[in-house]
Design a protein around this motif. Structure first.
Motif, PDB file in Angstrom:
ATOM      1  N   GLU A   1       0.830  -1.204   0.000  1.00  0.00           N
ATOM      2  CA  GLU A   1       0.000   0.000   0.000  1.00  0.00           C
ATOM      3  C   GLU A   1       0.866   1.256   0.000  1.00  0.00           C
ATOM      4  O   GLU A   1       0.580   2.218  -0.702  1.00  0.00           O
ATOM      5  CB  GLU A   1      -0.922   0.008   1.212  1.00  0.00           C
ATOM      6  N   ASN A   2       1.934   1.229   0.772  1.00  0.00           N
ATOM      7  CA  ASN A   2       2.846   2.363   0.822  1.00  0.00           C
ATOM      8  C   ASN A   2       3.466   2.627  -0.549  1.00  0.00           C
ATOM      9  O   ASN A   2       3.542   3.772  -0.998  1.00  0.00           O
ATOM     10  CB  ASN A   2       3.934   2.111   1.872  1.00  0.00           C
ATOM     11  N   ALA A   3       3.881   1.564  -1.232  1.00  0.00           N
ATOM     12  CA  ALA A   3       4.453   1.714  -2.566  1.00  0.00           C
ATOM     13  C   ALA A   3       3.425   2.293  -3.537  1.00  0.00           C
ATOM     14  O   ALA A   3       3.744   3.176  -4.343  1.00  0.00           O
ATOM     15  CB  ALA A   3       4.965   0.369  -3.073  1.00  0.00           C
ATOM     16  N   ARG A   4       2.180   1.824  -3.438  1.00  0.00           N
ATOM     17  CA  ARG A   4       1.112   2.327  -4.313  1.00  0.00           C
ATOM     18  C   ARG A   4       0.857   3.806  -4.056  1.00  0.00           C
ATOM     19  O   ARG A   4       0.730   4.606  -4.991  1.00  0.00           O
ATOM     20  CB  ARG A   4      -0.164   1.519  -4.080  1.00  0.00           C
ATOM     21  N   LEU A   5       0.824   4.183  -2.786  1.00  0.00           N
ATOM     22  CA  LEU A   5       0.572   5.587  -2.450  1.00  0.00           C
ATOM     23  C   LEU A   5       1.727   6.481  -2.879  1.00  0.00           C
ATOM     24  O   LEU A   5       1.500   7.598  -3.355  1.00  0.00           O
ATOM     25  CB  LEU A   5       0.313   5.724  -0.945  1.00  0.00           C
ATOM     26  N   LYS A   6       2.944   6.001  -2.735  1.00  0.00           N
ATOM     27  CA  LYS A   6       4.100   6.781  -3.196  1.00  0.00           C
ATOM     28  C   LYS A   6       4.024   7.010  -4.695  1.00  0.00           C
ATOM     29  O   LYS A   6       4.336   8.102  -5.185  1.00  0.00           O
ATOM     30  CB  LYS A   6       5.403   6.064  -2.841  1.00  0.00           C
TER      31      LYS A   6
ATOM     32  N   ARG B   1       0.884  12.536  -9.147  1.00  0.00           N
ATOM     33  CA  ARG B   1       0.188  13.809  -8.879  1.00  0.00           C
ATOM     34  C   ARG B   1       1.158  14.974  -8.964  1.00  0.00           C
ATOM     35  O   ARG B   1       0.864  16.008  -9.558  1.00  0.00           O
ATOM     36  CB  ARG B   1      -0.461  13.771  -7.511  1.00  0.00           C
ATOM     37  N   ASP B   2       2.343  14.809  -8.371  1.00  0.00           N
ATOM     38  CA  ASP B   2       3.348  15.868  -8.429  1.00  0.00           C
ATOM     39  C   ASP B   2       3.757  16.164  -9.869  1.00  0.00           C
ATOM     40  O   ASP B   2       3.958  17.325 -10.242  1.00  0.00           O
ATOM     41  CB  ASP B   2       4.577  15.494  -7.599  1.00  0.00           C
ATOM     42  N   LEU B   3       3.876  15.118 -10.669  1.00  0.00           N
ATOM     43  CA  LEU B   3       4.219  15.301 -12.078  1.00  0.00           C
ATOM     44  C   LEU B   3       3.114  16.072 -12.800  1.00  0.00           C
ATOM     45  O   LEU B   3       3.397  16.988 -13.580  1.00  0.00           O
ATOM     46  CB  LEU B   3       4.452  13.945 -12.748  1.00  0.00           C
ATOM     47  N   GLU B   4       1.874  15.713 -12.539  1.00  0.00           N
ATOM     48  CA  GLU B   4       0.752  16.429 -13.152  1.00  0.00           C
ATOM     49  C   GLU B   4       0.751  17.903 -12.751  1.00  0.00           C
ATOM     50  O   GLU B   4       0.490  18.786 -13.578  1.00  0.00           O
ATOM     51  CB  GLU B   4      -0.575  15.781 -12.756  1.00  0.00           C
ATOM     52  N   ILE B   5       1.035  18.184 -11.508  1.00  0.00           N
ATOM     53  CA  ILE B   5       1.087  19.570 -11.030  1.00  0.00           C
ATOM     54  C   ILE B   5       2.184  20.335 -11.752  1.00  0.00           C
ATOM     55  O   ILE B   5       1.976  21.488 -12.174  1.00  0.00           O
ATOM     56  CB  ILE B   5       1.274  19.610  -9.499  1.00  0.00           C
ATOM     57  N   GLU B   6       3.342  19.721 -11.911  1.00  0.00           N
ATOM     58  CA  GLU B   6       4.441  20.383 -12.614  1.00  0.00           C
ATOM     59  C   GLU B   6       4.072  20.672 -14.064  1.00  0.00           C
ATOM     60  O   GLU B   6       4.373  21.755 -14.585  1.00  0.00           O
ATOM     61  CB  GLU B   6       5.710  19.516 -12.558  1.00  0.00           C
TER      62      GLU B   6
END
Length: 56
Positions: A30-35, A41-46
């Motif tokens: 789950e942690n890997a999926r969330l990362k 999301r960060d890429l989309e924001i950039e």
């Protein structure tokens, strides 16, 4: 596998019950999926920031 690896494994997981190991694996997945989601999301924001900068 080296002896040191075995001792390290026993030190880390020796007191775990099988259910604890399963839960740990689930949490790691789950942690890997969330990362991955956060990175996407960060890429989309950039990308949106670059697009917005070019329009002005």
């Amino acid at each position: 596998m080296s002896e040191q690896s075995i001792y390290t494994w026993k030190k880390r997981f020796g007191s775990f019950q099988p259910d604890d190991v399963r839960r740990l694996k689930q949490l790691e997945q789950e942690n890997a999926r969330l990362k991955k989601l956060v990175a996407e999301r960060d890429l989309e924001i950039e990308v949106m920031k670059e697009i917005a900068a070019k329009k002005w």
